[in-house]
Write a protein that holds these residues in place. Structure first.
Motif, PDB file in Angstrom:
ATOM      1  N   ASN A   1      40.176  46.219  47.695  1.00 16.99           N
ATOM      2  CA  ASN A   1      39.820  45.665  46.382  1.00 16.99           C
ATOM      3  C   ASN A   1      38.894  44.451  46.497  1.00 16.99           C
ATOM      4  N   THR A   2      38.396  44.145  47.683  1.00 13.80           N
ATOM      5  CA  THR A   2      37.589  42.939  47.849  1.00 13.80           C
ATOM      6  C   THR A   2      36.284  43.017  47.092  1.00 13.80           C
ATOM      7  N   GLU A   3      35.801  44.209  46.764  1.00 15.53           N
ATOM      8  CA  GLU A   3      34.576  44.347  45.996  1.00 15.53           C
ATOM      9  C   GLU A   3      34.856  44.666  44.534  1.00 15.53           C
ATOM     10  N   THR A 168      35.857  37.614  39.443  1.00 16.51           N
ATOM     11  CA  THR A 168      37.059  37.254  40.191  1.00 16.51           C
ATOM     12  C   THR A 168      37.965  36.470  39.260  1.00 16.51           C
ATOM     13  N   THR A 169      39.197  36.920  39.111  1.00 18.22           N
ATOM     14  CA  THR A 169      40.172  36.252  38.249  1.00 18.22           C
ATOM     15  C   THR A 169      41.389  35.871  39.076  1.00 18.22           C
ATOM     16  N   GLU A 170      42.283  35.135  38.464  1.00 16.23           N
ATOM     17  CA  GLU A 170      43.538  34.800  39.132  1.00 16.23           C
ATOM     18  C   GLU A 170      44.372  36.050  39.411  1.00 16.23           C
ATOM     19  N   PHE A 171      44.088  37.139  38.699  1.00 15.28           N
ATOM     20  CA  PHE A 171      44.862  38.374  38.831  1.00 15.28           C
ATOM     21  C   PHE A 171      44.224  39.349  39.830  1.00 15.28           C
ATOM     22  N   GLY A 172      42.992  39.080  40.248  1.00 17.95           N
ATOM     23  CA  GLY A 172      42.269  39.989  41.122  1.00 17.95           C
ATOM     24  C   GLY A 172      40.834  40.130  40.656  1.00 17.95           C
ATOM     25  N   LYS A 173      40.140  41.125  41.205  1.00 18.88           N
ATOM     26  CA  LYS A 173      38.717  41.276  40.934  1.00 18.88           C
ATOM     27  C   LYS A 173      38.431  42.502  40.066  1.00 18.88           C
ATOM     28  N   ALA A 234      46.271  42.557  42.528  1.00 17.75           N
ATOM     29  CA  ALA A 234      46.352  41.186  43.045  1.00 17.75           C
ATOM     30  C   ALA A 234      45.496  41.022  44.299  1.00 17.75           C
ATOM     31  N   TRP A 235      44.789  39.903  44.347  1.00 21.67           N
ATOM     32  CA  TRP A 235      43.974  39.544  45.515  1.00 21.67           C
ATOM     33  C   TRP A 235      43.930  38.024  45.589  1.00 21.67           C
TER      34      TRP A 235
END
Length: 445
Positions: A1-3, A168-173, A234-235
């Protein structure tokens, strides 16, 4: 999920949960706020509604993070640029307004990120009383670096028109492309990465959250389906920033900045029903007329932010997607009308059927309440003589409308500074000619 391209949880209005796979078991079991959280994390609740709201409208999520968001230096005022809530900068203008595509700054001339590229076009109401909306354009060419944005005033519905944006959010990307939308709800911190010259639209609402419209007689299925709304996995990043990480806070219509020494995107796990989300407009299930006449555009509502008056929206997000037109004995394009709502229209791609030439992707129109509008002369003449057979409408096109019960005020930037206002817009109706014939009689069949 990094992208931010895959592995989304799907659903809308339900309870979600996610944890970064690097830290299995980081979500506490059995309770929200244990004495000691797994991995030594801090528990933090983000509330999007009053604690005592009825269960169907109660919005909150629990975040399990490396450091809590409270650890930051004091906020100080910063330059707001063209982001404003000053609705009395210029005199009201009830005319039909059209803007040509808004100019994107060249990166070789000036670096502009998402926040500095926000320009308020029009709006109404007041952030302090939590009742109103703002419509903004964003034009940018560079990513936010060690900067994030937090809107304490309301929700952002973001409509990219040119260029992908990686949020990018606090919840993930989330990777959001043109023909997709995303919603970042009140209080959620986010940062925007771009990959070149980027442009889009933002609808901001104060005092309400977006939700799916009621379907009424349509029944159980149709319009936007809940399962097609996607939330991020989540990330987290455990990163210290020695030079300082800037948190920008929009509060009571002004911008404030604060410094902290760590990335705010340090949430390892989360659960709740108050999340950012995105939606692909291609998934919209169109409901349309199959007999005669032209149905009201409300049948194309994707999301609504309700007001305190039943059936009246603070703001609706409406789209005009590709579809079939089959109505018999009917002038098929949008009818001429005046409306007690204000209508801002934008074009993501293609050619809008009622004004194929002047209305361009990346531009917009505003038809204020009770200001008459409708198809231009060419559209009227063509559609009045067309052979009525089933035909595809709006192929390759995606137009949308921000509709509001507020009487919109246009900012000084929108009327003067941006220099994209098309002062000849009214002329598209000037060629309309009289067809009245007092001797007309219905033809005998």
């Amino acid at each position: 999920n990094t992208e931010g391209r895959c592995k989304y949880l799907s659903g809308f209005g339900n309870e979600f949960s996610s944890e970064d796979p690097r830290c299995p078991g980081s979500l506490p079991e059995g309770q929200n706020n244990p004495q000691v959280c797994p991995y030594g994390l801090y528990a933090e609740q983000l509330s999007g509604s009053a604690f005592t709201c009825p269960r169907p409208t109660n919005k909150r999520s629990w975040l399990y993070r490396i450091l809590p968001s409270v650890r930051h230096k004091p906020y100080t005022a910063m330059h707001c640029g063209n982001l404003t809530e000053k609705w009395d900068e210029v005199e009201p203008d009830p005319n039909q307004l059209r803007w040509m595509p808004f100019t994107i700054p060249k990166s070789s001339e000036k670096k502009v990120d998402f926040v500095t590229g926000l320009h308020t076009l029009c709006g109404a109401g007041d952030t302090k009383s939590r009742n109103g909306i703002g419509i903004h354009m964003f034009t940018c060419n560079t990513s936010m670096v060690d900067r994030c944005f937090n809107n304490s005033d309301g929700d952002f519905l973001i409509v990219p028109q040119q260029g992908e944006i990686l949020i990018t959010t606090e919840f993930g990307k989330m990777m959001v492309e043109p023909n997709e939308i995303c919603v970042i709800q009140q209080g959620m911190r986010f940062s925007v990465n771009v990959f070149g010259e980027t442009r889009g639209y933002v609808l901001e609402v104060y005092g309400a959250h977006f939700e799916l419209p009621d379907l009424g007689p349509i029944g159980a299925n149709g319009l936007a389906n809940p399962r097609d709304f996607l939330t991020p996995v989540a990330w987290y990043e455990d990163r210290e920033v020695a030079t300082g990480y800037t948190v920008i806070n929009k509060y009571q219509g002004k911008l404030f900045s604060s410094q902290q020494v760590f990335s705010p995107f340090n949430v390892v796990a989360w659960h709740g029903n108050y999340t950012p989300y995105k939606y692909n407009l291609d998934n919209f299930m169109v409901i349309n007329c199959v007999a005669f006449d032209h149905a009201d555009p409300s049948i194309f509502t994707v999301l609504t932010a309700k007001s305190s008056r039943p059936g009246v929206a603070m703001a609706d997000f409406v789209i005009f997607p590709p579809r079939w037109g089959v109505a018999d004995h009917t002038f098929r394009p949008p009818y001429y009308h005046r409306n007690c709502m204000s209508e801002f229209m934008g074009l993501i791609k293609g050619h809008y059927e009622a004004k194929e030439e002047g209305f361009q992707p990346g531009g917009g129109t505003l038809h204020s309440m009770m200001t008459p509008h409708g198809p231009d002369r060419d559209c009227f003449e063509k559609s009045s003589t067309a052979l009525l057979k089933p035909e595809r409408v709006a192929d390759g096109t995606m137009a949308f409308m921000f509709e509001s019960s507020f009487s919109m005020a246009v900012t000084k930037w929108g009327l003067e500074t941006c220099q994209r206002l098309d002062k000849s817009y009214y002329q598209c109706w000037e060629p309309l000619r009289k067809h009245f014939d007092p001797n007309w009689r219905p033809s005998k069949q």
